[in-house]
Structures are given as structure tokens and as C-alpha cells.
Design a protein around this motif. Structure first.
Motif, short mmCIF file in Angstrom:
data_model
loop_
_atom_site.label_atom_id
_atom_site.label_comp_id
_atom_site.label_asym_id
_atom_site.label_seq_id
_atom_site.Cartn_x
_atom_site.Cartn_y
_atom_site.Cartn_z
N ARG A 133 5.80 15.93 8.68
CA ARG A 133 6.25 16.92 9.67
C ARG A 133 5.11 17.69 10.28
N LEU A 134 4.07 17.98 9.49
CA LEU A 134 2.90 18.66 10.04
C LEU A 134 2.00 17.60 10.67
N SER A 135 2.04 17.53 11.99
CA SER A 135 1.44 16.38 12.66
C SER A 135 -0.07 16.33 12.51
N PHE A 136 -0.68 17.42 12.01
CA PHE A 136 -2.11 17.41 11.77
C PHE A 136 -2.48 16.31 10.78
N GLN A 137 -1.54 15.91 9.98
CA GLN A 137 -1.82 14.97 8.89
C GLN A 137 -1.46 13.53 9.22
N TRP A 138 -1.16 13.23 10.47
CA TRP A 138 -0.76 11.87 10.81
C TRP A 138 -1.91 10.88 10.59
N VAL A 139 -1.59 9.79 9.90
CA VAL A 139 -2.63 8.78 9.62
C VAL A 139 -2.02 7.38 9.67
N ASP A 140 -2.88 6.40 9.66
CA ASP A 140 -2.47 5.00 9.58
C ASP A 140 -2.98 4.39 8.29
N TYR A 141 -2.52 3.17 8.04
CA TYR A 141 -2.92 2.54 6.78
C TYR A 141 -2.84 1.03 6.93
N PHE A 142 -3.81 0.35 6.35
CA PHE A 142 -3.72 -1.10 6.20
C PHE A 142 -4.30 -1.43 4.82
N PRO A 143 -3.68 -2.37 4.08
CA PRO A 143 -4.16 -2.63 2.71
C PRO A 143 -5.64 -3.02 2.66
N SER A 144 -6.28 -2.67 1.57
CA SER A 144 -7.70 -3.02 1.39
C SER A 144 -7.84 -4.44 0.87
N PHE A 145 -9.08 -4.89 0.81
CA PHE A 145 -9.33 -6.24 0.30
C PHE A 145 -8.86 -6.38 -1.15
N ILE A 146 -9.11 -5.34 -1.94
CA ILE A 146 -8.68 -5.38 -3.34
C ILE A 146 -7.15 -5.49 -3.41
N GLU A 147 -6.49 -4.69 -2.58
CA GLU A 147 -5.02 -4.76 -2.58
C GLU A 147 -4.55 -6.15 -2.20
N LEU A 148 -5.15 -6.70 -1.16
CA LEU A 148 -4.71 -8.02 -0.69
C LEU A 148 -4.98 -9.08 -1.76
N THR A 149 -6.10 -8.93 -2.48
CA THR A 149 -6.40 -9.89 -3.54
C THR A 149 -5.34 -9.80 -4.65
N ILE A 150 -5.00 -8.58 -5.00
CA ILE A 150 -3.97 -8.41 -6.04
C ILE A 150 -2.64 -8.97 -5.56
N LEU A 151 -2.31 -8.71 -4.29
CA LEU A 151 -1.06 -9.21 -3.73
C LEU A 151 -1.01 -10.74 -3.76
N THR A 152 -2.12 -11.35 -3.34
CA THR A 152 -2.18 -12.81 -3.33
C THR A 152 -2.12 -13.35 -4.75
N GLY A 153 -2.89 -12.72 -5.63
CA GLY A 153 -2.91 -13.16 -7.02
C GLY A 153 -1.53 -13.09 -7.64
N THR A 154 -0.78 -12.07 -7.25
CA THR A 154 0.55 -11.92 -7.83
C THR A 154 1.51 -12.95 -7.26
N LEU A 155 1.36 -13.24 -5.98
CA LEU A 155 2.17 -14.32 -5.39
C LEU A 155 1.87 -15.63 -6.12
#
Lengths: 442, 245, 182
Positions: free
Chosen positions: A388-410
Motif C-alpha cells: 500500500r505504501l507505494s514507496f516500497q514498490w519493487v520487482d523480483y526475478f529468481p536468482s541463479f541459485i533459486e533456479l538451480t534449486i528449482l531445476t534440481g527439484t524438478l
């Protein structure tokens, strides 16, 4: 009893066909398992690194405290609904065509649940203290807070995992007994234990069928509650875009949608690899295709209701989330997702001829699953990124580590499934026999 | 056992304790100088995130100055809004914690128990003020900052949620001193680091149960409002509207 | 079998039938020879529709399920309400014991205990309450229906029973003698 229907003479053939994957293994299988093992090892390495250095190895940053791990958690628990839905609901409604599909789907449930549980651990900031979540009398003098939806979730998943294990095990007992009689070596001992002294007496059959009949409706009710509670995790929060009553039904239908997609993929691949064309026939794909039309429409209806309410209500905080999806920073994944899970399945699956094309269905199943994965991410990230406090608006995309864990889990999921089909007949042998001998042979 | 009973009553009667710690933020006085941010860092052993982490949006601040631009260039005005944990009476962050790391003290403070926190981060999601900050890595301080850690405040490890405590260590000290002298805490006995350092006295802290306290006066002076009041979280921080545009 | 001595001999006869053969007449004949249903067992590779033998079933499974469910509700109430009361901590101005939460948790634990208990009861019924001497014949796996009869140490009776099975159309009859450990 005198004019027993035919089908009994097919029994030796069924035994041979369906036990074959347990008995013969090609080099291709070992290669496949080896490749998967490498991915799993990479994922494990990434997780170890994350535990050692800190959860900051993800790209999460406030206010996006939940990201790809929770998204995957929701996705995988959705996949776990495949087995229960297919075998539970179809068993309840006495749909005969379920017979060759149930076991494959139930195995998916099991594997998906193991994977789901893993994501909880990936996600924790201090995973080594996970036992704080377990309710037992301890020297800390304090119990977990059952008022937290996360504890509802933990309880529901425990119930679901236990119940699904039992549910897949029950119809396996006669098949384990068959394997015990036919397979030698160390596996015979394991099968003997698992078969629990099954010899197919009338009393045993009666007990088993009664147990299945009792547990089936219960597990369907558990299945619905589990994903409702996963929906509550979001619905209970004050986050704009989460705080909605539609999450429980929406999550359940979405889970079945992705689950059916996964089942179609599994059916197609297993049929091709193990030459199960006599068992998994076009008719089965057609039926699942019909179910997929239903889930597509249901899901689209729920999603439209939700988005329409937000759009018409025009509450600024909620509109901010919706705008980011429709034409903001998440527009590309959003429209891709809409096409994958609604448009594409609908324009193809409504055609009866398409539904009789297994490869086509498999491809649609693939798209649905990619789309649903993105959909789970899009449920989590954009609302968190637009507080709600628009000062804090941000974006996100998974990191390489996250993607590796995701792939490893698949890869782990595929690996567990591949290992399971070497130990468990992919089609319930006795149920298939029962179907054939009782005049349901199409 | 006594404490437990107190906690139960705390639910039925919000203020089981004689004190109710509240803060007032006078927006008319805030110049956005961020002295409070710095003082908070020094007082509360907040980890130094560094340039790289700050760029990733991971700089931890228990109090931050939100800056909003109003108007079109060249006629723009910067508006400052200091935001810290609002210590809500009905805090959305508390019930969602599965391990009671976040709970409500009888004095109306929203407490975070670091050594119970396992880092599920649900509280962070559910805080509408984004007041909650997470330790993505273990903390570190560049020399010589590591020499100035406050011994009264826990150093938080990685994987733990943290946030403004209203400088609970100072509240404790103030209460203990008052208790020793056999009196109630007087207005002005306790000053959190941010309040102490504010050059324009935009931040005022005190006991709202004491009708003579500055906090009690200011929050009822007609300019008061709560941040995101419509959510019904009943914050303990009252903001005072600007007098002029 | 209470009257048998410790290491008594026990003859077990296994007759294999084509699934098309009706077993009711031969079972009636066996009953008239004084063999109780408790000593007979029909073995099949898939469930047969009509119950051929009349055996006491013990406690019905669904009753165990219901009892498990009730216990499960208790467990849920303990976790959701009891543990909150054991150490009451106020969170978010919400009640210490909140009824919807108790409902949700009890629902899950009810299902959990009911399903687990049903499974355990089934396992006991399948795994432990079985006659000794029944042997899994591979031909049953291949689509034959087996009829297994215990006749105690009476060799003459064993032979008459096996003759009877042959006359009834059994494709194969086997007599095995085992040591009865009961």
C-alpha cells in the motif's frame, strides 16, 4: 457364477505386460537416471550453499518475502492433486475408464508431495530450526501457534501426505503379492513385507475393498481441504491481491487443472516407453481431455470473477496489482500464462478430434503446467511487490541459485518417479484384471 | 503463571499494564534529514548492508523516511513520511507467525522474539507498513563500527526477522529506574534513539495512559491520523498532518 | 483349533478351479461333511462378487473409522485450543481459542486419525487374521480360483476331501502336510 464373463484368459498376459517394467531395464533408463541424478546433485549443492551462506542467495528482498520457493510449493501441491482427483473422484463416481490411469496418477501425488515438503525447507530462513513447527512438549515450554495459517497448512499437508501414502498403498497390496510371487532377489523380501501376507482370500478382498471404499471419500475431502488451506495462506493475509475469498476454490480447481495436465504427460510418456497401448488407449486421453475442458472453463470463470471484481471496484491498492499484470512489469508472463492455461487448452480441447490425439493432449498438458507454474508465481510476486505504501514498490526475478534449486527439484521429482516405476507396477494389475473380467472391456 | 494470566487479560482488556507506549510523528516538523535512521542503526545493532545489498533492496532500516514527490516539474514538492513499526494493537503480523516469534506484550508493544524466529517471513508479507526487515545474511560491521555495538541489544543472525522495538531496552531501563525510585515513569524518562536524535522534535514518545504526557496531548490535537487507518490495525503511532502545503 | 496339541500335523488341501466353475455346490458338499467355513478359504486373483463363505468379520471397518475420527477431533481440539491455553499469548488481538481455527485443525486431524486407524485395522485384518498353511500358488496369479481346506491330522478325511474336489471339477488338487504351531 456359472457363466462368468470372459477376460480371465487375459490374466497371464496382463501379468506379463504390467510386471515387465519391473523386470527389465534398458541402458537408456540408466542414462536417464544418471542425467537426472546430476541435476539433483546440482540442486542439492545449491541448497547447501544457500544454507551455508544465507537465504539471501535468493533474489528475495523486502517486501517480496515470498518468491519462487513458495510459488513452487503451491504448484507442486497442485500437481499432487492429480492422483487424488483422478483416482479418488473417479473411483467415487465408478468411472470405469479410471483403471489404467489411477496408479500413475497416485504415484505423481506421492512424488509431488515429497517435493512439496522440500520447498518448505528451502524457504525457511533458519531451516535448522524447522522442528519449532512440530507440536510436541519441549523444554522451550511453548507450542506452535495454530492460529497461523501456516500451521493449518502443515497439519493439512501431514494429513494429506499420510493419507495419500495409505491410499496408494491399499490397491498395491495385491500387486505387491503378485510381485512377491514372481520377482526374486532382495526385492522379494521387500515385496513380502509390503504384501502383508496377502494371498487373495475372500475375506482379504472384502477387507481391502471395504477399506478402499471408506478411505476414498475421505481422501477426496482431504484433498479439497488441503488446497483450500494453501489458498487460505494467501486469503488470510491483508496483502492487496491476496485478501480474497476466491482463493480456496480457485486454488483447488487450479490444482486439478495442472494435475490433469501432468497426468496426461505421464500417460503419454509411460505408454510410449513401456508399450502400454493395450491398456492406455485413445479413449483414456479423450476422457482426460474432456475433464480438462471442464477445469479450464471452471478456472477461467473463477479467475475472471476475481479480476473483474478488482477492476470494477477500482480500489487503488488492488488496481495497482492488476495494472502491473495487465500492462505493467508482469504483463509478458501474465499474458503468456493466460494463453497457456485458458486460451490454448480451450481452443484445442473443445474439438473431439483433437482430444483423440494423444501427442496433442500431451503438448497441451505441458503448456498448462508451464502456465500454472507461472500463474502460481504471479499470484505471489506482484501483490507483494505492490504494498500500500507505494514507496516500497519493487520487482523480483529468481536468482541463479533459486533456479538451480528449482531445476534440481524438478529433476528429483522425475527421478523419484522413474525409480518408483521400477518398483511399483504403473498400472494397477488387479484392478485392470477386474475391469476386463467384468465386461467393461472397450 | 502470573505472566500468563496477564497475557490473557491483555487480550480482553488491551492495556493490562499501567503503560501504553505510543509515538507521535509530526509531519509538519520532519525535514527528512534521516538522523533518526542513523541513530536507530547505532542504537539497535542493525547490520551494515553496504552498497551492493542496498542496491538489491536489502538495506535494513527499522525506521525509514519515505519520500513522495508531489506536483509536476518544476513545481514539485518532496513530502517526507517517517515509517517504523506502528506497534499495532491488532497487528496483522502477529497471528500469522507459526512459532509465536511475533506476539503482543501486555504493554501494547509488538514484540519480535529473535531466537524463536525460523524465518518463514509470513509476518513480513502481512505487515501493510512494510516495517519488518529480514536478515538475508549473517550480520557484519566494517571496522571500527564493530567496536560500537550496543551491549543491551541482541545481534540478530541471518534468517531472522526484525523490526523497530520502540527501543525496548531503553523502556526497560526507564521502568526499572522508576520502579527503584518507587514511582511511575515520568514523561520524558524514556526516549528512543530516533526521538533523541531528531533535530526538529518531529518524533515524540511517551506513555499514552498518562493524560499529562506530550504524546497524549499531541495525538488528540486535531491533526492526528493513523497510517492506513482503514485497515483497522489500530497503530500506536499517530501522525500529525502538515499545517501548510 | 484349540483342542490340537502343540506340534500336531495338519493337512491342507488346495484345489484349483477354472474361474467359470461354480464353487457353491462343492462348498455345500464340504459343509455337509462337517467342515466348517472357518477352515475353508477361497483364493482368487481378483475380488469375486458373491461371498461364498460365511465367516465372522470382526468389528466392521467403518465403525473403527468413525471411532478414529472422533479421537482425531479430540486431538485437533487439543492442538488448536489446548496448546493455546497452555501458554496463552496474544497475537493480533485475536482470541486465544478461536473456533474457526479449532474447526480447521480438528477437521484435518479427524481425517488423519480416521484414515490411519482404518488402515491399521485393515492391516490387522489382512495380515494377521489368516489361516496357517495357505500357500500362494502361482497358478492362482494366472487366473485360477483356489479352494484351500484344513482338515486337521485326519488323513482319511483329507483324501475324501481331495476326491470330492476332483469330482467337482478341480484341475489340480494338492495335499500338503504342515506342522501346526497353534
Amino acid at each position: 457364477m456359472t457363466n462368468k464373463p470372459t477376460g480371465w484368459e487375459e490374466i497371464p498376459q496382463i501379468n506379463r505386460d504390467l510386471l515387465a517394467p519391473l523386470q527389465t531395464t534398458t541402458w537408456r533408463y540408466f542414462l536417464w537416471v544418471g542425467i537426472l541424478g546430476c541435476f539433483v546433485a546440482a540442486g542439492l549443492g545449491a541448497w547447501t550453499y544457500q544454507i551455508q551462506t544465507g537465504i539471501g542467495q535468493t533474489n528475495l528482498h523486502h517486501p517480496i518475502f515470498w518468491g519462487s520457493y513458495i510459488g513452487s510449493f503451491v504448484y507442486w501441491i497442485g500437481v499432487s492433486h492429480s492422483g487424488t482427483f483422478i483416482s479418488g473422484v473417479l473411483r467415487l463416481t465408478n468411472a470405469e475408464w479410471r483403471r489404467p490411469v489411477t496408479r500413475m496418477a497416485e504415484l505423481m501425488t506421492m512424488v509431488a508431495l515429497i517435493v512439496t515438503a522440500l520447498f518448505i525447507f528451502y524457504h525457511l530462513g533458519r531451516v535448522w530450526l524447522f522442528y519449532y513447527l512440530i507440536p510436541y512438549p519441549n523444554q522451550r515450554g511453548i507450542w506452535p501457534n495454530f492460529r497461523s495459517p501456516l500451521m493449518w497448512d502443515a497439519t493439512a499437508i501431514l494429513t494429506y501426505a499420510t493419507a495419500s501414502t495409505i491410499y496408494i498403498y491399499l490397491p498395491l497390496i495385491p500387486d505387491f503379492a503378485l510381485a512377491r510371487n514372481r520377482i526374486q532377489g532382495w526385492r522379494k523380501t521387500v515385496y513380502r513385507w509390503l504384501a502383508m501376507g496377502w494371498h487373495g482370500s475372500q475375506a482379504q478382498w472384502y477387507t481391502l475393498e471395504t477399506a478402499i471404499r471408506i478411505i476414498t471419500p475421505l481422501i477426496v475431502m482431504v484433498m479439497i481441504s488441503v488446497h483450500s488451506i494453501v489458498g487460505f495462506d494467501f486469503g488470510m493475509a491483508l496483502v492487496p491481491g491476496w485478501h480474497s475469498t476466491i482463493f480456496a476454490p480457485y486454488f483447488v480447481v487450479g490444482a486439478v487443472h495442472s494435475g490433469l495436465g501432468m497426468v496426461v504427460i505421464g500417460l503419454y510418456v509411460l505408454r510410449k516407453v513401456y508399450h502400454l497401448h493395450d491398456y492406455v488407449r485413445t479413449e483414456h486421453f479423450e476422457k482426460i481431455g474432456q475433464l480438462m475442458v471442464v477445469t479450464t472453463l471452471l478456472l477461467a470463470w473463477l479467475y475472471f470473477s476475481e479480476q473483474l471484481t478488482v477492476w470494477y471496484g477500482k480500489i487503488p491498492e488492488h488496481i495497482a496489482v492488476q495494472d502491473s499484470l495487465l500492462y505493467g512489469s508482469y504483463a509478458v508472463p501474465f499474458w503468456f500464462m493466460v494463453n497457456c492455461i485458458y486460451v490454448l487448452p480451450l481452443i484445442t480441447l473443445v474439438w473431439p478430434r483433437f482430444r483423440r490425439w494423444p501427442l496433442g493432449l500431451m503438448i497441451i498438458g505441458l503448456f498448462i503446467n508451464i502456465g500454472m507454474y507461472m500463474e502460481r508465481m504471479l499470484i505471489i510476486v506482484p501483490p507483494l511487490g505492490h504494498p500500500r505504501l507505494s514507496f516500497q514498490w519493487v520487482d523480483y526475478f529468481p536468482s541463479f541459485i533459486e533456479l538451480t534449486i528449482l531445476t534440481g527439484t524438478l529433476a528429483l521429482a522425475l527421478l523419484l518417479y522413474s525409480l518408483a516405476i521400477k518398483f511399483v507396477p504403473v498400472i494397477s494389475i488387479w484392478e485392470e484384471k477386474f475391469g476386463r473380467t467384468h465386461g467393461q472391456h472397450h | 503463571m502470573n505472566q500468563e494470566n496477564q497475557a490473557v487479560e491483555g487480550y480482553s482488556k488491551k492495556a493490562a499494564s499501567p503503560y501504553k507506549w505510543e509515538m507521535v510523528v509530526d509531519l509538519d516538523r520532519c525535514t527528512g534529514c534521516e538522523a533518526c535512521v542513523l541513530a536507530c542503526h547505532a542504537e539497535n545493532n542493525i547490520r551494515i548492508s553496504g552498497e551492493e545489498e542496498a542496491a538489491q533492496g536489502r538495506a535494513i532500516n527499522w525506521i525509514r523516511i519515505e519520500r513522495y514527490w508531489e506536483g509536476e516539474y518544476p513545481d514539485v514538492k518532496a513530502k517526507f513520511l517517517p515509517v517504523m513499526c506502528q506497534h499495532c494493537d491488532d497487528a496483522p503480523c502477529e497471528p500469522v507467525c507459526p512459532v509465536y516469534a511475533s506476539y503482543h506484550t501486555p504493554e501494547g508493544l509488538n514484540a519480535q522474539v529473535y531466537n524463536r524466529c525460523i524465518g518463514v517471513r509470513y509476518c513480513g508479507n502481512n505487515c501493510p507498513y512494510v516495517a519488518r526487515q529480514f536478515n538475508w545474511f549473517d550480520p557484519h560491521w566494517d571496522e571500527p563500527l564493530a567496536e560500537q555495538l550496543n551491549p543491551d541489544v541482541t545481534v540478530r543472525s541471518g534468517g531472522v526477522m526484525e523490526k523497530c522495538t520502540f527501543c525496548v531496552q531503553r523502556i526497560r531501563t526507564g521502568k526499572e529506574t522508576a520502579e527503584k525510585e518507587g514511582r511511575r515513569v515520568k514523561d520524558g524518562d524514556i526516549t528512543p534513539a530516533c526521538v533523541q536524535s531528531c533535530p526538529t522534535s518531529a518524533l515524540i514518545f511517551g506513555d499514552a495512559n498518562d493524560p499529562e504526557s506530550r504524546v497524549a496531548h499531541l495525538k488528540n490535537n486535531g491533526r492526528g491520523f493513523h497510517l492506513l487507518e482503514s485497515l483497522g490495525t489500530h497503530p500506536s503511532v499517530t501522525y500529525l498532518r502538515r499545517l501548510s502545503e | 483349533m484349540d483342542n490340537t496339541t502343540d506340534m500336531a500335523e495338519q493337512h491342507v488341501i488346495l484345489g484349483l478351479f477354472d474361474p467359470k466353475t461354480s464353487l457353491s455346490p462343492v462348498l455345500d458338499q464340504l459343509r455337509s461333511q462337517g467342515i466348517p467355513d472357518a477352515l475353508m478359504e477361497v483364493l482368487s486373483p481378483l475380488p469375486l462378487e458373491t461371498p461364498l463363505l460365511n465367516k465372522p468379520g470382526g468389528i466392521p471397518l467403518h465403525r473403527i473409522t468413525i471411532m478414529g475420527g472422533v479421537v482425531g477431533i479430540g486431538v485437533g481440539i487439543f492442538f488448536a485450543a489446548g496448546t493455546a491455553w497452555l501458554y496463552p499469548l496474544v497475537t493480533g488481538g485475536k482470541p486465544i481459542v478461536s473456533i474457526p481455527v479449532v474447526g480447521i485443525i480438528s477437521y484435518e486431524t479427524m481425517m488423519l486419525v480416521a484414515i490411519v486407524v482404518t488402515f491399521l485395522a485393515m492391516a490387522v485384518k489382512i495380515g494377521f487374521k489368516q489361516q496357517s498353511g495357505i500357500r500362494q500358488d502361482p497358478r492362482i496369479d494366472e487366473g485360477a480360483v483356489g479352494l484351500s481346506i484344513q482338515v486337521g491330522d485326519d488323513t482319511a478325511k483329507a483324501e475324501s476331501v481331495s476326491r470330492l474336489l476332483q469330482e467337482a471339477g478341480a484341475s489340480e488338487v494338492e495335499i500338503r502336510t504342515i506342522a501346526d504351531h497353534v
